[in-house]
Design a protein around this motif. Sequence first.
Motif, PDB file in Angstrom:
ATOM      1  N   ILE A  85       0.842  -1.193   0.000  1.00  0.00           N
ATOM      2  CA  ILE A  85       0.000   0.000   0.000  1.00  0.00           C
ATOM      3  C   ILE A  85       0.888   1.257   0.000  1.00  0.00           C
ATOM      4  CG2 ILE A  85      -1.862  -1.235   1.170  1.00  0.00           C
ATOM      5  CD1 ILE A  85      -1.135   0.357   3.719  1.00  0.00           C
ATOM      6  N   GLU A  86       0.273   2.396   0.197  1.00  0.00           N
ATOM      7  CA  GLU A  86       0.993   3.669   0.168  1.00  0.00           C
ATOM      8  C   GLU A  86       2.135   3.680   1.186  1.00  0.00           C
ATOM      9  OE1 GLU A  86       1.502   7.459  -1.493  1.00  0.00           O
ATOM     10  OE2 GLU A  86      -0.041   5.988  -2.013  1.00  0.00           O
ATOM     11  N   VAL A  87       3.305   4.131   0.712  1.00  0.00           N
ATOM     12  CA  VAL A  87       4.467   4.304   1.579  1.00  0.00           C
ATOM     13  C   VAL A  87       4.807   5.787   1.618  1.00  0.00           C
ATOM     14  CG1 VAL A  87       6.903   3.726   1.965  1.00  0.00           C
ATOM     15  CG2 VAL A  87       5.340   2.009   1.013  1.00  0.00           C
ATOM     16  N   ALA A  88       4.932   6.352   2.801  1.00  0.00           N
ATOM     17  CA  ALA A  88       5.146   7.794   2.938  1.00  0.00           C
ATOM     18  C   ALA A  88       6.488   8.219   2.348  1.00  0.00           C
ATOM     19  CB  ALA A  88       5.067   8.199   4.412  1.00  0.00           C
ATOM     20  N   GLY A  89       6.516   9.444   1.849  1.00  0.00           N
ATOM     21  CA  GLY A  89       7.764  10.040   1.376  1.00  0.00           C
ATOM     22  C   GLY A  89       8.350   9.333   0.176  1.00  0.00           C
ATOM     23  N   ASP A  90       9.679   9.234   0.189  1.00  0.00           N
ATOM     24  CA  ASP A  90      10.394   8.623  -0.932  1.00  0.00           C
ATOM     25  C   ASP A  90      10.518   7.114  -0.799  1.00  0.00           C
ATOM     26  OD1 ASP A  90      10.798  11.135  -2.070  1.00  0.00           O
ATOM     27  OD2 ASP A  90      12.660  11.452  -0.945  1.00  0.00           O
ATOM     28  N   GLY A  91       9.910   6.542   0.254  1.00  0.00           N
ATOM     29  CA  GLY A  91       9.965   5.101   0.445  1.00  0.00           C
ATOM     30  C   GLY A  91      10.738   4.720   1.695  1.00  0.00           C
ATOM     31  N   ILE A  92      10.840   3.420   1.922  1.00  0.00           N
ATOM     32  CA  ILE A  92      11.535   2.880   3.084  1.00  0.00           C
ATOM     33  C   ILE A  92      12.690   2.023   2.598  1.00  0.00           C
ATOM     34  CG2 ILE A  92      11.339   1.344   5.079  1.00  0.00           C
ATOM     35  CD1 ILE A  92       8.401   2.148   5.290  1.00  0.00           C
ATOM     36  N   ASP A  93      13.900   2.377   3.029  1.00  0.00           N
ATOM     37  CA  ASP A  93      15.096   1.634   2.635  1.00  0.00           C
ATOM     38  C   ASP A  93      15.373   0.554   3.679  1.00  0.00           C
ATOM     39  OD1 ASP A  93      17.163   0.981   1.036  1.00  0.00           O
ATOM     40  OD2 ASP A  93      18.462   2.660   1.581  1.00  0.00           O
ATOM     41  N   VAL A  94      15.475  -0.693   3.231  1.00  0.00           N
ATOM     42  CA  VAL A  94      15.730  -1.803   4.162  1.00  0.00           C
ATOM     43  C   VAL A  94      17.063  -2.447   3.842  1.00  0.00           C
ATOM     44  CG1 VAL A  94      13.283  -2.230   4.595  1.00  0.00           C
ATOM     45  CG2 VAL A  94      14.426  -3.434   2.721  1.00  0.00           C
ATOM     46  N   GLU A  95      17.710  -2.992   4.866  1.00  0.00           N
ATOM     47  CA  GLU A  95      19.031  -3.588   4.717  1.00  0.00           C
ATOM     48  C   GLU A  95      18.994  -5.079   5.058  1.00  0.00           C
ATOM     49  OE1 GLU A  95      21.661  -1.384   7.209  1.00  0.00           O
ATOM     50  OE2 GLU A  95      21.499   0.478   6.015  1.00  0.00           O
ATOM     51  N   VAL A  96      19.971  -5.809   4.543  1.00  0.00           N
ATOM     52  CA  VAL A  96      20.062  -7.245   4.773  1.00  0.00           C
ATOM     53  C   VAL A  96      20.108  -7.533   6.280  1.00  0.00           C
ATOM     54  CG1 VAL A  96      21.509  -9.296   4.466  1.00  0.00           C
ATOM     55  CG2 VAL A  96      21.221  -7.666   2.582  1.00  0.00           C
ATOM     56  N   GLY A  97      19.316  -8.497   6.719  1.00  0.00           N
ATOM     57  CA  GLY A  97      19.272  -8.894   8.125  1.00  0.00           C
ATOM     58  C   GLY A  97      18.227  -8.165   8.939  1.00  0.00           C
ATOM     59  N   GLU A  98      17.684  -7.102   8.390  1.00  0.00           N
ATOM     60  CA  GLU A  98      16.694  -6.303   9.113  1.00  0.00           C
ATOM     61  C   GLU A  98      15.343  -7.024   9.131  1.00  0.00           C
ATOM     62  OE1 GLU A  98      15.015  -1.679   8.926  1.00  0.00           O
ATOM     63  OE2 GLU A  98      16.434  -2.427   7.417  1.00  0.00           O
ATOM     64  N   GLU A  99      14.539  -6.745  10.153  1.00  0.00           N
ATOM     65  CA  GLU A  99      13.193  -7.287  10.235  1.00  0.00           C
ATOM     66  C   GLU A  99      12.196  -6.345   9.572  1.00  0.00           C
ATOM     67  OE1 GLU A  99      12.279  -8.081  14.310  1.00  0.00           O
ATOM     68  OE2 GLU A  99      13.125 -10.095  14.248  1.00  0.00           O
ATOM     69  N   VAL A 100      11.198  -6.925   8.898  1.00  0.00           N
ATOM     70  CA  VAL A 100      10.098  -6.174   8.274  1.00  0.00           C
ATOM     71  C   VAL A 100       8.807  -6.912   8.607  1.00  0.00           C
ATOM     72  CG1 VAL A 100       9.055  -5.418   6.097  1.00  0.00           C
ATOM     73  CG2 VAL A 100      11.544  -5.290   6.398  1.00  0.00           C
ATOM     74  N   PHE A 101       7.777  -6.162   8.927  1.00  0.00           N
ATOM     75  CA  PHE A 101       6.483  -6.761   9.253  1.00  0.00           C
ATOM     76  C   PHE A 101       5.436  -6.371   8.199  1.00  0.00           C
ATOM     77  CE2 PHE A 101       8.603  -6.687  13.342  1.00  0.00           C
ATOM     78  CZ  PHE A 101       8.214  -7.880  13.929  1.00  0.00           C
ATOM     79  N   PHE A 102       4.512  -7.306   7.903  1.00  0.00           N
ATOM     80  CA  PHE A 102       3.273  -7.005   7.191  1.00  0.00           C
ATOM     81  C   PHE A 102       2.146  -7.130   8.206  1.00  0.00           C
ATOM     82  CE2 PHE A 102       5.922  -8.032   3.596  1.00  0.00           C
ATOM     83  CZ  PHE A 102       5.456  -7.199   2.590  1.00  0.00           C
ATOM     84  N   ASP A 103       1.361  -6.063   8.341  1.00  0.00           N
ATOM     85  CA  ASP A 103       0.277  -6.037   9.327  1.00  0.00           C
ATOM     86  C   ASP A 103      -1.060  -6.081   8.615  1.00  0.00           C
ATOM     87  OD1 ASP A 103      -1.727  -5.036  11.271  1.00  0.00           O
ATOM     88  OD2 ASP A 103       0.032  -4.749  12.557  1.00  0.00           O
ATOM     89  N   ARG A 104      -1.917  -7.024   9.038  1.00  0.00           N
ATOM     90  CA  ARG A 104      -3.225  -7.183   8.411  1.00  0.00           C
ATOM     91  C   ARG A 104      -4.046  -5.893   8.470  1.00  0.00           C
ATOM     92  NH1 ARG A 104      -5.880 -11.930   8.198  1.00  0.00           N
ATOM     93  NH2 ARG A 104      -4.842 -12.754  10.068  1.00  0.00           N
ATOM     94  N   ASP A 105      -3.914  -5.132   9.561  1.00  0.00           N
ATOM     95  CA  ASP A 105      -4.761  -3.954   9.779  1.00  0.00           C
ATOM     96  C   ASP A 105      -4.116  -2.647   9.315  1.00  0.00           C
ATOM     97  OD1 ASP A 105      -6.707  -5.574  10.985  1.00  0.00           O
ATOM     98  OD2 ASP A 105      -5.649  -5.473  12.920  1.00  0.00           O
ATOM     99  N   GLN A 106      -2.933  -2.723   8.726  1.00  0.00           N
ATOM    100  CA  GLN A 106      -2.261  -1.495   8.291  1.00  0.00           C
ATOM    101  C   GLN A 106      -2.968  -0.935   7.053  1.00  0.00           C
ATOM    102  OE1 GLN A 106       0.420  -0.081   9.814  1.00  0.00           O
ATOM    103  NE2 GLN A 106       0.540   1.629   8.372  1.00  0.00           N
ATOM    104  N   SER A 107      -3.543   0.248   7.174  1.00  0.00           N
ATOM    105  CA  SER A 107      -4.244   0.872   6.053  1.00  0.00           C
ATOM    106  C   SER A 107      -3.748   2.286   5.771  1.00  0.00           C
ATOM    107  CB  SER A 107      -5.753   0.902   6.312  1.00  0.00           C
ATOM    108  OG  SER A 107      -6.038   1.589   7.521  1.00  0.00           O
ATOM    109  N   SER A 108      -3.182   2.936   6.776  1.00  0.00           N
ATOM    110  CA  SER A 108      -2.646   4.279   6.566  1.00  0.00           C
ATOM    111  C   SER A 108      -1.261   4.171   5.929  1.00  0.00           C
ATOM    112  CB  SER A 108      -2.555   5.022   7.903  1.00  0.00           C
ATOM    113  OG  SER A 108      -1.745   4.299   8.818  1.00  0.00           O
TER     114      SER A 108
END
Length: 502
Positions: A85-108
């Motif tokens: 879905i929409e990502v604020a600004g220029d985006g989110i930069d992620v690095e190897v080994g980092e944790e990322v979550f997908f949330d069922r209720d994330q709408s904003s």
Amino acid sequence: MPAPPLDDRIRSRTGIIATLGPATIMPGVLKQVVEAGCRIFRLNFSHGDLEDHRRNIRDVRALEAEMDIPLALMCDLPGPKIRVIEVAGDGIDVEVGEEVFFDRDQSSPCVRIEQEPPVLGCTWTGIVDCVKPGDRVLINDGAVRLLATEVSDGRLQCRVTTGGLITSHKGVNLPDSELDIVVPTPRDMELVAWAIKNDVDLVAMSFVRSPEEIERIRSIMQDNIDGTGHERPLPIIAKIEVPPAVASAEEIIAAADGVMVARGDLGVEMDLAQVPIIQKRLISIARKLDRPCIVATQMLQSMVDAPVPTRAEASDVANAIFDGADAVMLSGETAIGRYPVLAVETMQRIAHESEAWLDSSDMVCCDPVDDSDDQAVDDTHALVAGIHSAARSVRAKCIVVFSEWGTWSRLISRGIDSLPIVAYTPRQSVVRQMLLCRGVIPELMEVVPDEAILSRDAQHRLADVGWIDEGDAIIVVLGRPLKHDNHSVRITVHRFGDGGRA
């Protein structure tokens, strides 16, 4: 009746499909794209709104009338494409080994909070239910790669294995997961009902996994056919782009009216090294089942920004033609590229040179179609083989066929000979649909002719444009619609100028 378009004497036998977009709506560009050799336009329903597509349809039909050249429109349904879905600004930069979550209720809009793992939302909330630990999660065609590690409390936890920038609306591929998604989607059903009512000729169906899904789309068109001017549902092009479709390719292609080798998602969902092999296999199956085949995605990708393609891209287009593709497709090259006309001209030139080499070297574009165990199919192939054998024996200049629904022209185009096929039909929609078949030059003939009338008109029209001279032979084919238990066609040889018939 007008003579066959003169440009069809030099246009390649392989069809060129151009995707419509911002680059083609510039004044005069659409006409130049047609003059460069494109005859089929793709409406990408994953982008733009219906008003944009309605305007594109109107522009293509106006140009068709102005140039007196048949032009086909193919809508490409979005299917169940999963996106961030929409990502604020220029985006989110992620690095190897980092944790990322997908949330069922994330709408904003997704915002990165310092010292905390990023939390993303997805257009399909089922990602939390269907993805299991150990499954891959690929974002932006695999540019960013994650590995699922845990699912709990409505959240999917992943670890970054290949870092990069995650921006709004990028695609998410889940190649290892069994997805509980219904195809066609409700949006697909709305769009295909709209398409059959708005002068579209072909329907490309995305993310097909089974022949039953093809039948659902066909049934929806049948339910919405009243008042459209169509007598039957539009031909369906099955896009093969996920592993289940590759596994069931023969059944899916048999259920569809054509196939597209959609190498974009295919190259993400499966090992990239397998894609060329899958492409060859799909083209082979399509030929075996008498279905036209489109090869698509990144064929001249560098021409989005550059006026000249890479050597590898030129070879890619040529090899698709050598394998027997009926059409090759441009996507971003014409939709958003800086050189849409030049991209079509380049593809046309590659196709023309490839076909000329095949002709001059006595090479064939593909292996002869294998015999089938199905007796009915064998009978039809025997008739088609007889047509090509007669054409070779008398050194015919072309094959002329009256094909009410385009069936016989499609079957004859499966042959390995390079003779042009001039196909007449009383239906304008069929004229446009026949543009997809390799080597077929479709023409409108508003009356159903007998063999003498068809031969006489065809000879005079072909002579007028310089295709045949005194004494040249043409093969004239009159077939009736194929029945389950009765296959027949009338084949005659005519020589121009002497009224003779062999």
